[in-house]
Scaffold this motif. Structure first.
Motif, PDB file in Angstrom:
ATOM      1  N   SER A  64       0.817  -1.222   0.000  1.00  0.00           N
ATOM      2  CA  SER A  64       0.000   0.000   0.000  1.00  0.00           C
ATOM      3  C   SER A  64       0.843   1.260   0.000  1.00  0.00           C
ATOM      4  CB  SER A  64      -0.934  -0.002   1.217  1.00  0.00           C
ATOM      5  OG  SER A  64      -0.204  -0.057   2.431  1.00  0.00           O
TER       6      SER A  64
ATOM      7  N   PRO B 295       1.634   3.331  -4.062  1.00  0.00           N
ATOM      8  CA  PRO B 295       0.907   4.442  -4.700  1.00  0.00           C
ATOM      9  C   PRO B 295       1.267   5.821  -4.157  1.00  0.00           C
ATOM     10  CG  PRO B 295      -0.577   2.610  -4.259  1.00  0.00           C
ATOM     11  CD  PRO B 295       0.710   2.303  -3.546  1.00  0.00           C
TER      12      PRO B 295
ATOM     13  N   ARG C  16      -0.300   7.779 -10.071  1.00  0.00           N
ATOM     14  CA  ARG C  16      -1.114   6.623 -10.457  1.00  0.00           C
ATOM     15  C   ARG C  16      -0.919   6.224 -11.909  1.00  0.00           C
ATOM     16  NH1 ARG C  16      -6.097   5.434  -6.930  1.00  0.00           N
ATOM     17  NH2 ARG C  16      -5.588   6.515  -5.011  1.00  0.00           N
TER      18      ARG C  16
ATOM     19  N   GLN D  58      -4.844  -1.068  -7.355  1.00  0.00           N
ATOM     20  CA  GLN D  58      -4.254   0.146  -6.792  1.00  0.00           C
ATOM     21  C   GLN D  58      -4.750   1.404  -7.492  1.00  0.00           C
ATOM     22  OE1 GLN D  58      -0.096  -0.857  -7.169  1.00  0.00           O
ATOM     23  NE2 GLN D  58       0.053  -1.628  -5.076  1.00  0.00           N
TER      24      GLN D  58
ATOM     25  N   GLN E 168      -6.135   2.192   0.565  1.00  0.00           N
ATOM     26  CA  GLN E 168      -5.147   1.320  -0.081  1.00  0.00           C
ATOM     27  C   GLN E 168      -4.735   0.152   0.812  1.00  0.00           C
ATOM     28  OE1 GLN E 168      -3.665   1.077  -3.073  1.00  0.00           O
ATOM     29  NE2 GLN E 168      -4.589   2.853  -4.065  1.00  0.00           N
TER      30      GLN E 168
ATOM     31  N   GLN F  20      -5.806  -3.816   0.268  1.00  0.00           N
ATOM     32  CA  GLN F  20      -4.788  -4.845   0.129  1.00  0.00           C
ATOM     33  C   GLN F  20      -4.898  -5.879   1.237  1.00  0.00           C
ATOM     34  OE1 GLN F  20      -2.708  -5.417  -2.392  1.00  0.00           O
ATOM     35  NE2 GLN F  20      -2.177  -7.279  -1.278  1.00  0.00           N
TER      36      GLN F  20
END
Length: 460
Positions: A138, A141, A146, A350, A358, A362
């Protein structure tokens, strides 16, 4: 390999990912840790099967305990990663893994090593890995824009596979020269290097979840509802979980089958595993190009269709060098498919997940994906004892059809390009705004960041 201690360099949107120092440090830490983990993946079964004479059921229990923490603690670790510094959580996991692995060669030198200790080590190491991975995946990102996530995941997957392959080969050498117990010192050292690289990452992390209830339960529930309510996340998570269940069966009995039934030497075993991880690197590296040419959906569907076919050499094999080569080639193709699918589906998840979710997104995937493996390990132990190892592996090959059928029956099978990130109007969790260029430059830690850098006593 690039040093994690190189001087800082400014980052810009047009700069190569390899020149972005935060991403490079992140990648270096993961790659070194992956190489070390491959040593343990190769040496631990050799230690249990050949040196401690473990039975089929005991091998299954060892695998079960190593995977159990994902089912027990993944959701909590993900919620904690939204509250705490992700870098600190990664460092804590690395240090615990290093410490517990050192106990194995020490006990072996003293002549007190037992299967019970190996099982405890597997349980503690698995728990620390969950804590680390919930934060590590996580964190990516927040290091890159992105639009660069697919490229970043491709680089991570490729170098991860190369490092894991090198670790398997190096582990085979260490096992042959030092013995499997002392070979684990290589993995312990890799965790220390990984912790050092993570400590030098200086990018600003996303705003953390503000605690209102004092409990993780509500935050865990939000993560579960978020994944269930987004059909793409739900489908990909289910694909991951069913794939993991089948792979868990193979992982439980595969070492026993190769080492005992097919009479592979420890060196040959390490070489075969190394070919597989090279395949993972090849799949991850080519995933962006394959996704652009065929579309992410058709590419993933095709790779999942090929995967069950790669099991035939393993199921038909008998002792001999020719079959070892065939198994290695099939494992290369299997891991290449897994690398391509894994890189692509992780990037999709993601991209479409908001910053404040995030880690929890995950964590839900990890909980279901890796949580399926303890169940698979128990099933493998029962089936292996009841119908035999080869027949049990045949069941695992049949189970690999399930994730293909799930993806093939969903709208994602027709996805022709990577999705757009969520708009502010549809984001269930509103993160605090973050400024900066596409490749996030180094940022000074805030007062809150500095006060939370030290280790805290509360855990998952």
């Amino acid at each position: 390999m690039t040093s994690c201690a190189e001087p800082a360099a400014s980052a810009s949107s047009g700069e190569s990912l390899w020149r972005h120092r935060n991403f490079r440090r992140y990648l270096t830490g993961l790659a070194v840790s992956a190489a070390g983990s491959s040593i343990t993946q190769m040496a631990l079964p050799v230690l249990a099967v050949l040196y401690l004479d473990a039975t089929t059921a005991q091998v299954a229990y060892l695998t079960f305990l190593g995977q159990l923490p994902h089912a027990l603690f993944a959701l909590h670790a993900g919620a904690l990663a939204e509250r705490r510094s992700k870098r600190r959580q990664m460092i804590t996991g690395d240090l615990v893994c290093a410490g517990v692995l050192v106990t194995v060669p020490v006990s072996a030198a003293l002549g007190t090593l037992t299967l019970t200790q190996l099982m405890i080590v597997a349980l503690v190491r698995g728990t620390a890995t969950v804590v680390h991975d919930a934060a590590a995946i996580s964190l990516l990102p927040s290091l890159v824009d992105r639009s660069l996530i697919q490229r970043s995941n491709s680089r991570v997957g490729a170098l991860f596979g190369i490092a894991a392959s090198g670790g398997s080969h190096f582990g085979a050498v260490l096992t042959a020269v030092l013995g499997p117990a002392r070979a684990l010192l290589g993995d312990a050292a890799s965790y220390l290097i990984s912790a050092g690289c993570t400590a030098r990452i200086q990018a600003l992390e996303p705003a953390r979840v503000r605690v209102t209830s004092g409990s993780l339960r509500n935050e865990i529930g939000e993560g579960l509802r978020y994944v269930h309510g987004e059909h793409r996340l739900r489908t990909l998570t289910l694909v991951n979980a069913t794939t993991s269940f089948a792979v868990g069966l193979f992982n439980t009995l595969g070492a026993l089958y190769l080492l005992r039934t097919l009479a592979m030497s420890a060196t040959a075993f390490g070489m075969v595993l190394g070919l597989g991880t090279l395949g993972a690197a090849a799949g991850a590296l080519t995933a962006p190009a394959l996704a652009r040419r065929y579309g992410p959906g058709p590419m993933m569907t095709g790779a999942l269709a090929i995967t069950p076919l790669t099991q035939f050499p393993l199921l038909l094999a008998s002792p001999g060098f020719g079959w070892q080569v065939a198994i290695g080639a099939a494992l290369f193709l299997q891991f290449a498919c897994a690398g391509a699918v894994g890189t692509t589906q992780r990037s999709i998840r993601q991209i479409i997940t908001t910053a404040g979710m995030q880690a929890r997104m995950q964590a839900v995937s990890t909980w279901l994906t890796y949580g399926a493996r303890p169940v698979a390990a128990l099933l493998a132990g029962g089936l292996g004892t009841w119908i035999g190892v080869r027949a049990s592996l045949t069941v695992g090959a049949a189970l690999l059809l399930v994730p293909f059928l799930i993806l093939a029956s969903s709208p994602l099978r027709a996805l022709r390009q990577m999705p757009d990130p969520p708009g502010p109007a549809t984001a269930p969790v509103q993160p605090q705004p973050r400024t900066g260029p596409s490749l996030v430059p180094e940022a000074r830690r805030t007062q809150d960041d500095q006060s939370n850098w030290s280790l805290e006593s509360d855990g998952p």
